[in-house]
Structures are given as structure tokens and as C-alpha cells.
Scaffold this motif. Structure first.
Motif, PDB file in Angstrom:
ATOM      1  N   SER A   1       0.828  -1.163   0.112  1.00 29.29           N
ATOM      2  CA  SER A   1       0.022  -0.025   0.106  1.00 29.29           C
ATOM      3  C   SER A   1       0.695   1.278   0.092  1.00 29.29           C
ATOM      4  O   SER A   1       1.849   1.172   0.645  1.00 29.29           O
ATOM      5  N   LEU A   2       0.336   2.162  -0.798  1.00 34.50           N
ATOM      6  CA  LEU A   2       0.980   3.534  -0.991  1.00 34.50           C
ATOM      7  C   LEU A   2       0.077   4.614  -0.426  1.00 34.50           C
ATOM      8  O   LEU A   2      -1.101   4.579  -0.807  1.00 34.50           O
ATOM      9  N   ALA A   3       0.406   5.631   0.383  1.00 35.97           N
ATOM     10  CA  ALA A   3      -0.530   6.631   0.715  1.00 35.97           C
ATOM     11  C   ALA A   3       0.527   7.879   0.758  1.00 35.97           C
ATOM     12  O   ALA A   3       1.525   7.813   1.053  1.00 35.97           O
ATOM     13  N   ALA A   4      -0.408   8.933   0.604  1.00 36.95           N
ATOM     14  CA  ALA A   4       0.077  10.251   0.513  1.00 36.95           C
ATOM     15  C   ALA A   4      -0.722  11.493   0.778  1.00 36.95           C
ATOM     16  O   ALA A   4      -1.667  11.390   0.225  1.00 36.95           O
ATOM     17  N   ARG A   5      -0.327  12.443   1.232  1.00 34.30           N
ATOM     18  CA  ARG A   5      -1.117  13.883   1.490  1.00 34.30           C
ATOM     19  C   ARG A   5      -0.112  14.793   1.443  1.00 34.30           C
ATOM     20  O   ARG A   5       1.076  14.985   1.801  1.00 34.30           O
ATOM     21  N   PHE A   6      -0.661  15.977   0.888  1.00 37.75           N
ATOM     22  CA  PHE A   6      -0.478  17.207   0.589  1.00 37.75           C
ATOM     23  C   PHE A   6      -1.150  18.286   1.215  1.00 37.75           C
ATOM     24  O   PHE A   6      -2.425  18.394   1.261  1.00 37.75           O
ATOM     25  N   ASP A   7      -0.623  18.790   2.471  1.00 34.70           N
ATOM     26  CA  ASP A   7      -1.243  20.021   3.007  1.00 34.70           C
ATOM     27  C   ASP A   7      -0.694  21.337   2.778  1.00 34.70           C
ATOM     28  O   ASP A   7       0.511  21.460   2.761  1.00 34.70           O
ATOM     29  N   HIS A   8      -1.553  22.240   2.549  1.00 37.02           N
ATOM     30  CA  HIS A   8      -0.870  23.696   2.481  1.00 37.02           C
ATOM     31  C   HIS A   8      -1.756  24.336   3.444  1.00 37.02           C
ATOM     32  O   HIS A   8      -3.122  24.475   3.757  1.00 37.02           O
ATOM     33  N   TYR A   9      -0.869  25.268   4.555  1.00 37.82           N
ATOM     34  CA  TYR A   9      -1.491  25.893   5.538  1.00 37.82           C
ATOM     35  C   TYR A   9      -1.524  27.467   5.173  1.00 37.82           C
ATOM     36  O   TYR A   9      -0.211  27.869   4.782  1.00 37.82           O
ATOM     37  N   SER A  10      -2.461  28.330   5.726  1.00 32.65           N
ATOM     38  CA  SER A  10      -2.197  29.743   5.300  1.00 32.65           C
ATOM     39  C   SER A  10      -1.085  30.580   6.008  1.00 32.65           C
ATOM     40  O   SER A  10      -0.813  31.341   5.709  1.00 32.65           O
ATOM     41  N   ASP A  11      -0.791  29.850   7.223  1.00 31.34           N
ATOM     42  CA  ASP A  11       0.067  30.546   8.039  1.00 31.34           C
ATOM     43  C   ASP A  11       1.670  30.193   8.091  1.00 31.34           C
ATOM     44  O   ASP A  11       2.510  30.801   8.531  1.00 31.34           O
ATOM     45  N   PHE A  12       1.985  29.031   7.447  1.00 34.86           N
ATOM     46  CA  PHE A  12       3.345  28.570   7.556  1.00 34.86           C
ATOM     47  C   PHE A  12       3.850  28.012   6.153  1.00 34.86           C
ATOM     48  O   PHE A  12       4.902  27.711   6.148  1.00 34.86           O
ATOM     49  N   GLY A  13       2.774  27.741   5.332  1.00 32.20           N
ATOM     50  CA  GLY A  13       3.395  26.956   4.198  1.00 32.20           C
ATOM     51  C   GLY A  13       2.779  25.515   3.933  1.00 32.20           C
ATOM     52  O   GLY A  13       1.590  25.135   4.552  1.00 32.20           O
ATOM     53  N   SER A  14       3.705  24.664   3.216  1.00 33.92           N
ATOM     54  CA  SER A  14       3.155  23.446   2.778  1.00 33.92           C
ATOM     55  C   SER A  14       3.875  22.455   3.238  1.00 33.92           C
ATOM     56  O   SER A  14       4.968  22.437   3.816  1.00 33.92           O
ATOM     57  N   THR A  15       3.361  21.007   3.248  1.00 30.81           N
ATOM     58  CA  THR A  15       4.157  19.910   3.604  1.00 30.81           C
ATOM     59  C   THR A  15       3.475  18.794   3.063  1.00 30.81           C
ATOM     60  O   THR A  15       2.348  18.616   2.562  1.00 30.81           O
ATOM     61  N   PHE A  16       4.311  17.776   2.717  1.00 29.72           N
ATOM     62  CA  PHE A  16       4.018  16.367   1.922  1.00 29.72           C
ATOM     63  C   PHE A  16       4.512  15.254   2.759  1.00 29.72           C
ATOM     64  O   PHE A  16       5.635  15.399   3.257  1.00 29.72           O
ATOM     65  N   ASN A  17       3.405  14.353   3.078  1.00 34.44           N
ATOM     66  CA  ASN A  17       3.907  13.169   3.825  1.00 34.44           C
ATOM     67  C   ASN A  17       3.482  11.715   3.030  1.00 34.44           C
ATOM     68  O   ASN A  17       2.199  11.597   2.773  1.00 34.44           O
ATOM     69  N   PRO A  18       4.326  11.063   2.779  1.00 36.34           N
ATOM     70  CA  PRO A  18       3.917   9.668   2.248  1.00 36.34           C
ATOM     71  C   PRO A  18       3.965   8.579   3.389  1.00 36.34           C
ATOM     72  O   PRO A  18       4.729   8.991   4.225  1.00 36.34           O
ATOM     73  N   ARG A  19       3.498   7.597   2.818  1.00 34.93           N
ATOM     74  CA  ARG A  19       3.531   6.316   3.744  1.00 34.93           C
ATOM     75  C   ARG A  19       3.380   4.991   2.758  1.00 34.93           C
ATOM     76  O   ARG A  19       2.830   5.213   1.783  1.00 34.93           O
ATOM     77  N   ALA A  20       4.407   4.239   3.204  1.00 36.18           N
ATOM     78  CA  ALA A  20       4.317   2.778   2.348  1.00 36.18           C
ATOM     79  C   ALA A  20       4.250   1.743   3.275  1.00 36.18           C
ATOM     80  O   ALA A  20       4.770   1.738   4.620  1.00 36.18           O
ATOM     81  N   SER A  21       3.409   0.772   3.025  1.00 38.02           N
ATOM     82  CA  SER A  21       3.156  -0.506   3.997  1.00 38.02           C
ATOM     83  C   SER A  21       3.123  -1.800   3.075  1.00 38.02           C
ATOM     84  O   SER A  21       2.767  -1.758   2.076  1.00 38.02           O
TER      85      SER A  21
END
Length: 937
Positions: A597-617
Motif C-alpha cells: 500500500s502507498l499513501a500520500a497527503r499534501f497539506d497547505h497551511y495559510s500561515d506557514f506553508g506546505s508539507t508533503f507526507n507519504p507512507r508505504a506499507s
């Protein structure tokens, strides 16, 4: 390992060869916490603990906090509901990473965080806001899940799942009390009502209600704080240098000299809340200089008065075979009356005066009828200081050319005032009266559209808090009252004295705040194609969220911190942020028994920027009896709204702190060993915390009777968001040398305050092993035996206090000022015997002890030696009988062997608890309870 645990282990192992029992198998696909894809298997590549409603009822637990304390992965819960100090909240703490790193969900969606925040503090869900009567099960993901849920899921996820398609009714009553009948009683009732059959009628309605009332348990009735005198040789009870009766600073307490008959205006020390200390100095006529110290722990509550209630409702409506609408609403209210020690009053304990860059002195006129002038004269103590002279009467000078003090006077500057220290016993205990509520409304739909399963909802949650003060003292009014000479700091006063205490009071509503989370989510999933091990499946979705906080002080003196012994200044904080996220997950059973399984999420925050977080299982099941699993991924935690938006504020340390550069040897047990003011500052440029998680495990089922799961886990965090606490800074030579400029002192060298700015600190590394063993044994005509054993071993917990700094090893220790104790091992073992309508449950909970540092022990009880805290263990037992129609009768006992919680020296392991660690141990002795449930159609 204790005998109970050994017996449990042997019994579980014996089950491996027993005859298999028939199991019901369902082919319904379900969504498990930590994944967005529906699947047949309940055991996924991620370790998930499931606690069912039936299991909760068997423990006799009456709150979510009680349930989660039994989970070994949930270490050192943060709770103000135990002593009632703080804001009467309860927070989960998976892997000991802090409440901010544990994500709490209700039916897979977020709730609003508690609205009272602070710089560097917690901003998390209050567990009291969960509708307890509606819970069907609790799923605890013991692994990071930022790739699915976003921020806060570094330590794991706790998902409270409510009943669905419930078509019955149930009313329950419960009552419990300590065998000693000294307080800590609980009584409550709950109601659940469901009607409507989704399959035949196309709708279902669920309504639940729960009320709970708990009564206070006074610390003085148990006196756990006094045990250190026997357990730690040379120690004294945890005490404060601001006592009642009071004393003249650097001189005497009139109450310490009953043999000299000081008079009716002077209460003697030693009445259970104070004791006499000999400073080692003498007066001009040779009388020893004595003062009093205050045993603040004797005035605390180990458990507060508390009222809680919650309502929950859910409507589910089938539009047709492919689409379903749902709406759920909840309301929870928690009211707690927390009593802490009366206000300590002395120089340095009040608000810091930024204009003077100093504290206000606590002065009384030497002409007051309450000033012990006769006693001072009797002891040969005059108004002026007396300096050493040689045989010829010439001054004796030190190496710097200054005169050497021999005897201190009570009014050396001749202004007619003397400085005093006291405790505001006439004003009574400081009382934090907290009322917290959570309102939540979710409207959504699920179903199938063009071959895709979909799930979408709009979620609006709002948490509110109201803080009311009683027993607090406003500094300026008190100092004014004391200077009149009509207020007695040393003993009983007259009507004018009582009037002045009322004049100095600071009471009423102080803070009313709200926190709102508005979120919209939409996700879809479907099978894509056949693979050798099954169908490839895909999930994808969007998550839009707005978080806002309106933290408002209602009282100007409270906002400015103009009270003595309070929480410092509390500036208004109003801020918000928006979060936009997209996420996806792909399941690939590429071979028989294999699933990647592969999972990923991209978040953008209005006050500090963005972050990308993947996971593999990866999941591999070569045979029915064996499953192997592994997962790796990244996580993050966003700074709280207070961390980046709140104005500077003052507070104080929880524990006393020893000053490594005390300027006056006579104050080693006074001003140089006390709670210290701290100044916090936000940082708009904070980066989010980042983490990397890894887990590797196996589930072994040698028979249908036995399941053994073993999981190794490892979490590494960097750019930790936090503060270097004043206690840690002053007690760690390397930190003190590096950050000495943060310690501000007055002209005499005494500490004024310590800067504790929030910052991205260094790294944290923790790892360990989870063990979960479940088994059952058919005893034939003698019934059935169900056994369980779940434990966690912490192999590593290392942390840096600043980027690039040395790592401190905290596993098996009492932590430090910003870190709770980290016990190496925790477990819960259970045995349930069932025979027809009768069942008997025996439970054993265990927390291995830890070692408190010499610095912490010295600061609290005056002995500079490490202290080994004993292990905490409890045996609980309950019996249920279902022989009456539609009725269940349950009786039980917690702490069957009436064990006391182990003694700890530090007072900050759970909101000012003293003498035991409230984060791990229930202070009550043997506790009996009973419950009655009736089901109806």
C-alpha cells in the motif's frame, strides 16, 4: 514479571494446542482507522487496537480517560480532571509524544480543540467532550498517520466510533465509592434509544445521553505527600517558603517561638499544614533564627468535584440502494471545581513589573499592632543591621571591601516598613471553577456513484471554556491593605482584617474562550483491476478546514497577570488559519498473500506553508496462522495558533527550582529554592515538526483460540516545537552555560524571571515493542475462559533540548519539566470466565517504576539524591449477571488489594498532585461499584 502476569502468560501459551472454536465470519467490507480503503481483513499492515463497548462495560470505566489509561501505548495521560487544577481537561498521549501529537477523532472526523491555549502549550481535544454513552468501539492506531489525516497524527490516532443502525433501548444506572468513604465517589446514568430499520424502513435514529457526578477527595485525608519522610531519608514534606503563619523576610516567624509566648496575634507553626525550620543562624542574644514552611500539599484535592454530561444523536436515511444521508449532532459539558493551595505571598511571587524591571516588595508597617516588635526586642533584634567588627571596633571587610553582616535588622533603611512572607489562608483555597463544552454537527452522505464508493461531510465543531476564580488575591489591593497595618500576616485578625482580605480578593469570571473547527471532506474509493492476490484498490480525497481561536480574558487584572500566585498574564489571542489538503491511497495485492500500500497527503497551511507526507506499507500472509506487516512514513505537526500569534505572557514554574548561583547562602532554602516566574514569547517563523515512523510486526494465530501480535515501532522527530523550561535550564549545567542570558536577575543577584520562548528545538527518538496476546478456552460444562495480555516496552526515548545539542536519555526516568515520566513497561492483563448468565472478570494493570533525578528530588523535598519510584499495579475484579430478563447487574471492585500509589517526590506529575503520579495512578484505595442496565425494545 509478577506472579499474576506469569500465570496469565502460561495460561495463554497453553491455549495454542486446544481445540479450535467455531468463529463467525463476515464478508462485509469495513474501513479501519488509518486507511481510506474498505477491505475484508480486520488485520491490516498497520497496528490497530480495538476496544469494544462490551470490553468497556466489563472494566466498569465511566469515562474515556479511564478506558485509555488501560492502553499501554497511551503513556502518561495529561489530565487536569484528576486534581482539578488548570482547565479541567483530559488529553491522550500516545507514545509519550504529547497531546499535540495524538489525533483524536469521532467517527473518523475531527473535533474542536480545547479553547484555552498558551505559547508552547497543548492545543488538543478534551476527552471529556466525547459522548461516552454513544461509543460502540474505540480504534487506536499505534502508528503515525499524517499521510491520511494530516497534522497531529505523529504518535497515532484514537478514533471513537459510535453506534450505528441501533434498534433498541437501554437505560443504565451506576454508583461507586471508596471503601474508606473519604471521597472520590461516582454516580451516573446513561440512556440509549434507537429505532428504525435501515434495511426495511430506510432510516435509523440513535439518541444517547449520559450524566456523571464525581465528588472530591482531599489530599489531607490520604497524606501521600508525607510518605517521603520514611522513603527518602533526610527529606521533609513538599513545602513552600510562603507559609501561614508568615514571617519577616530573612528573620523570624513569630509562630516558631511558642516557648517565648509571643501573644494571641501569632498562630503557632506545626498545625498539619506547616512546620518549623531552624536556619542555623542566631539572634544577638543567641536565640536560634527559626521560620515556618507551608505543606501546600495538605490543602489540595487529589480528585475534584466534577459534573459531566453529554448528548448525542444520529439520523441515517437511505435515499435508495446506492445513496445514504446522515446527520449527527453532539453536546458535551464538563464542570469541575479544582482546589489548589491558598495564594503564596512574598517578593517574587506576584506579577513582574516591567517598568521597574522588578517585583513589588511585600511590606507591613513596623508600627502595626500585629508587628512582633516585643518578640524581636526580647531576642535582641533591632531595626538596623549589625556588622562584624574586630577587637578594636573597626569594621571587618570581605575581599571586595564590603562590610560583613553579622545580624540583620527588621527596618535597616528606616522607612518604617518590614518585608514579610505569608500564605493567604484567610482567603481560602484558590479555586478554579471550569465549565467546558463542545458542540458538534456533521451532515454528510455515503454511497456508490459510477462504481466509486464515496463518503463526504461538512463538520462544524465548537469548543467553549469558562474559567471562574475564587480565593485569588489582587496584588496592588493586597499590598495597599497590608500597608495599613490592619491586616495580620502572622495569625488571626479582627473584623477590619477580614474586611481587608475581602477588599484584596480577585474573584469572578476570568476567561471565556472558544475554538472552532469547520471542515469539509470528500473521498472516493474503488477497485481498479484484478491482481494475483486480489483487487487493486484506490482511494483519493480532499480535506478543507478552517481553524479559529478566540481566547478572551474577561477581567483586566487577570489579563495583565495582576494576581499573586496565578497563571501569570493571559493576553487575548484571536487567530485563524485555513488548511487545504489532497490525499490518496493505493492498495496492491500483487501476489497471493501479499499486499503493498502507498499513501500520500499534501497539506497547505495559510500561515506557514506546505508539507508533503507519504507512507508505504507491506502485508504478507503466507498462511492463515501467520501475518507479517511493515510500514514506513513521515508525519508532521503544525504549530498551534498560540505558538505563532499570541502576545508575550508571564507564568511560573510548576515545581520549585534551585538557583545554581544563589547570591545569599541564607536563602538556599528560601528565594533560591522556589517557583520562578517565566516569560513566554511566540515565534511567527516556526516550522512544523517533522517525523519519520517505522513499524514491523507479526500476528501469529496457531489456533482459533490464540492470537499473538508483536510490533516493533520507531519514531524520530526533528524541529520539535517546544520550550526549554526554566527548571531544566537552571538544573542542567550545559544548558545553563549556553542559555544563561535567559535568566534575568535583580541587582542583588536573585532570579527575577526566566525567558522560555517557543522554538524549533532538536530531535527526539523513541522506539519500543508492543505485545498483544488474546486467547480463549472452552471449559465444557464449566463455561469459557477468555484471556488477554497487552503491553508496551519502551526501548529508547532520547531527546535534544536544542538543535545540535546532546541527547538526553529519558526511558525509565521521571522526565523533566517539559516531559512526563517514561516508564519502560506498561501492561494490562485480563481473565474473563463466562458460564451461562454469569461472568467474572479479573484485571491487572501494571506500570514499571522510574527514577526521578537528584535535581528534581532536591527541588521538591530537599535531598539531592535520585529516587527510584516503585512500580504501580492494581488488581480489579467485576462480576456480571444476566439471569433477569433484559437486565444486566454488575458489581465490581477496583484496587482489590487496597494498594497505595507509589510515592514520587515531584509535584508536577499530574496537575499539582503531590506524593503520587496522577498521570499513571488512581489515588483511591479499594473502590466498590455497582451498575444496573435494562434493555427494552
Amino acid at each position: 514479571m509478577n506472579r499474576f502476569s506469569q500465570a496469565m502468560t502460561l495460561a495463554l501459551c497453553a491455549l495454542a494446542g486446544s481445540q479450535a472454536l467455531a468463529q463467525n465470519t463476515t464478508l462485509d467490507k469495513v474501513t479501519v482507522t488509518g486507511s481510506s480503503i474498505k477491505r475484508l481483513e480486520s488485520e491490516t499492515a498497520l497496528p490497530v487496537t480495538v476496544v469494544t463497548r462490551e470490553q468497556i462495560e466489563k472494566t466498569g470505566a465511566t469515562s474515556t480517560e479511564e478506558v485509555l489509561k488501560r492502553l499501554s501505548a497511551n503513556s502518561a495521560m495529561f489530565s487536569d480532571t484528576t486534581q482539578g487544577a488548570g482547565y479541567a481537561t483530559s488529553n491522550a498521549n500516545l507514545r509519550g509524544l504529547g497531546a499535540n501529537s495524538t489525533l483524536v477523532l469521532l467517527n473518523g472526523r475531527r473535533l474542536a480543540n480545547h479553547p484555552f491555549g498558551s505559547i508552547g502549550g497543548s492545543a488538543s481535544v478534551d476527552l471529556n467532550s466525547i459522548p461516552f454513552a454513544a461509543i460502540e468501539r474505540i480504534e487506536v492506531l499505534r502508528d503515525g498517520a499524517s499521510a491520511v489525516y494530516g497534522t497531529d497524527a505523529v504518535g497515532g490516532v484514537i478514533n471513537f466510533i459510535t453506534r450505528k443502525d441501533y434498534r433498541s433501548g437501554e437505560v443504565s444506572l451506576r454508583y461507586g465509592n471508596t471503601e474508606a468513604n473519604i471521597g472520590g465517589a461516582e454516580k451516573g446514568a446513561s440512556l440509549a434509544l434507537g429505532f428504525g430499520d435501515l434495511a426495511s424502513q430506510g432510516f435509523n435514529v440513535l439518541l444517547t445521553a449520559n450524566v456523571q457526578k464525581n465528588t472530591r477527595l482531599r489530599a489531607v485525608d490520604q497524606q501521600f505527600y508525607n510518605r517521603g519522610v520514611q522513603e527518602v531519608p533526610g527529606s521533609a514534606p513538599p513545602s513552600s517558603s510562603a507559609p501561614f503563619p508568615g514571617y519577616i523576610e530573612s528573620l523570624i516567624a513569630p509562630g516558631a517561638y511558642p516557648e517565648l509566648n509571643p501573644g494571641a496575634n501569632y498562630t503557632s507553626c506545626g498545625n498539619g499544614t506547616s512546620f518549623v525550620v531552624d536556619t542555623g543562624a542566631v539572634s544577638p542574644n543567641g536565640t536560634s533564627i527559626r521560620r515556618c514552611r507551608f505543606i501546600y500539599a495538605a490543602t489540595l484535592d487529589n480528585l475534584p468535584d466534577q459534573d459531566k454530561g453529554d448528548l448525542f444523536g444520529r439520523l441515517t436515511l437511505n435515499l435508495n440502494k446506492d445513496h445514504q444521508l446522515f446527520a449527527e449532532g453532539s453536546f458535551a459539558r464538563s464542570h469541575s471545581i479544582g482546589r489548589i493551595a491558598p495564594t503564596p505571598i512574598r517578593y517574587g511571587f506576584g506579577p513582574f513589573n516591567a517598568q521597574k524591571f522588578d517585583f513589588e516588595p511585600v511590606l507591613m508597617p513596623v508600627s502595626s499592632k500585629y508587628f512582633p516588635l516585643a518578640l524581636l526586642t526580647q531576642m535582641g533584634i533591632g531595626a538596623k543591621n549589625v556588622y562584624k567588627t574586630d577587637a578594636n571596633g573597626a569594621p571587618v571587610l570581605d575581599k571586595d571591601g564590603n562590610r560583613i553582616l553579622q545580624y540583620r535588622g527588621y527596618d535597616n533603611d528606616g522607612d518604617g516598613f518590614a518585608e514579610v512572607a505569608l500564605r493567604a489562608i484567610p482567603a481560602g483555597n484558590r479555586i478554579n471553577d471550569n465549565t467546558n463544552t463542545q458542540q458538534r454537527l456533521v451532515v454528510g452522505a455515503t454511497g456508490q456513484l459510477s462504481g466509486w464508493d464515496y463518503d463526504t461531510a461538512l463538520n462544524v465543531s465548537r469548543a467553549q471554556g469558562l474559567l471562574n476564580y475564587k480565593g485569588y488575591v489582587q496584588e496592588a489591593r493586597f499590598l495597599e491593605a497590608l500597608k495599613t497595618g490592619n491586616l495580620n500576616p502572622f495569625g488571626p485578625g479582627d473584623a477590619k482584617d477580614a474586611e481587608l482580605w475581602r477588599y484584596a480578593a480577585m474573584e469572578g469570571d476570568m476567561r471565556k474562550s472558544s475554538s472552532t473547527t469547520t471542515a469539509f471532506d470528500f473521498k472516493v474509493s474503488r477497485e481498479l483491476m484484478a491482481m494475483r492476490g486480489g483487487a487493486m484498490a484506490l482511494a483519493a480525497g480532499v480535506d478543507l478546514r478552517r481553524e479559529s481561536a478566540d481566547d478572551k480574558p474577561l477581567n483586566a487584572d487577570y489579563a495583565a497577570g495582576n494576581h499573586i500566585g496565578g497563571e501569570g498574564s493571559v493576553p487575548a489571542t484571536k487567530a485563524s488559519r485555513t488548511v487545504k489538503a489532497v490525499f490518496s491511497e493505493l492498495s496492491m495485492p500483487f501476489a497471493k498473500g501479499w499486499e503493498a500500500s502507498l499513501a500520500a497527503r499534501f497539506d497547505h497551511y495559510s500561515d506557514f506553508g506546505s508539507t508533503f507526507n507519504p507512507r508505504a506499507s507491506l502485508r504478507f500472509q503466507p498462511m492463515r496462522e501467520l501475518l507479517l506487516r511493515a510500514a514506513a512514513g513521515t508525519g508532521f505537526r503544525a504549530p498551534t495558533l498560540w505558538d505563532v500569534n499570541s502576545p508575550p505572557s508571564f507564568s511560573n514554574t510548576a515545581d520549585s527550582v534551585n538557583d545554581p548561583e544563589c547570591p545569599d547562602p541564607s536563602e538556599v532554602e528560601g528565594r533560591c529554592a522556589t517557583q520562578l516566574p517565566t516569560r513566554s514569547a511566540a515565534a511567527s517563523g516556526l516550522k512544523p515538526e517533522k517525523s519519520r515512523q517505522f513499524s514491523l510486526g507479526a500476528v501469529i494465530e496457531p489456533s482459533a483460540n490464540l492470537s499473538v501480535a508483536v510490533d516493533y515501532w520507531r519514531i524520530a522527530k526533528r524541529d520539535q516545537i517546544g520550550v526549554i523550561a526554566a527548571n531544566t535550564l537552571l538544573q542542567t549545567p550545559e544548558l545553563y552555560s549556553r542559555f544563561k542570558s535567559r535568566v534575568h536577575r535583580n541587582a542583588d543577584g536573585f532570579v527575577l524571571f526566566v525567558d522560555t520562548p517557543v522554538d524549533n528545538l532538536g530531535e527526539l527518538r523513541t522506539s519500543g515493542v508492543d505485545l498483544d496476546v488474546r486467547g480463549r478456552l472452552n471449559l465444557g460444562n464449566a463455561g469459557r475462559l477468555n484471556l488477554g495480555y497487552a503491553g508496551t516496552y519502551v526501548a529508547q526515548y532520547d531527546s535534544q533540548k536544542y538543535a545540535g545539542g546532546p541527547f538526553g536519555s529519558f526511558a525509565g526516568t521521571g522526565g523533566d519539566s517539559t516531559l512526563a515520566p517514561v516508564p519502560r513497561w506498561m501492561h494490562t492483563a485480563s481473565a474473563e470466565w463466562q458460564l451461562k448468565d454469569l461472568s467474572l472478570v479479573l484485571e491487572h494493570t501494571y506500570v514499571r517504576g522510574w527514577v526521578e533525578s537528584a535535581e528534581s528530588v532536591d527541588a521538591n523535598i530537599g535531598v539531592a539524591e535520585p529516587h527510584a519510584v516503585a512500580s504501580t499495579q492494581r488488581v480489579n475484579m467485576s462480576m456480571a449477571y444476566r439471569g433477569f430478563k433484559n437486565t444486566t447487574l454488575r458489581i465490581g471492585v477496583r484496587n482489590l488489594f487496597n494498594e497505595e500509589p507509589p510515592y514520587v517526590a515531584s509535584s508536577s506529575y499530574g496537575s499539582h498532585a503531590s506524593g503520587y503520579a496522577a498521570s499513571f495512578a488512581d489515588p483511591r484505595g479499594r473502590y466498590w461499584y455497582a451498575g444496573l442496565s435494562y434493555q427494552f425494545k
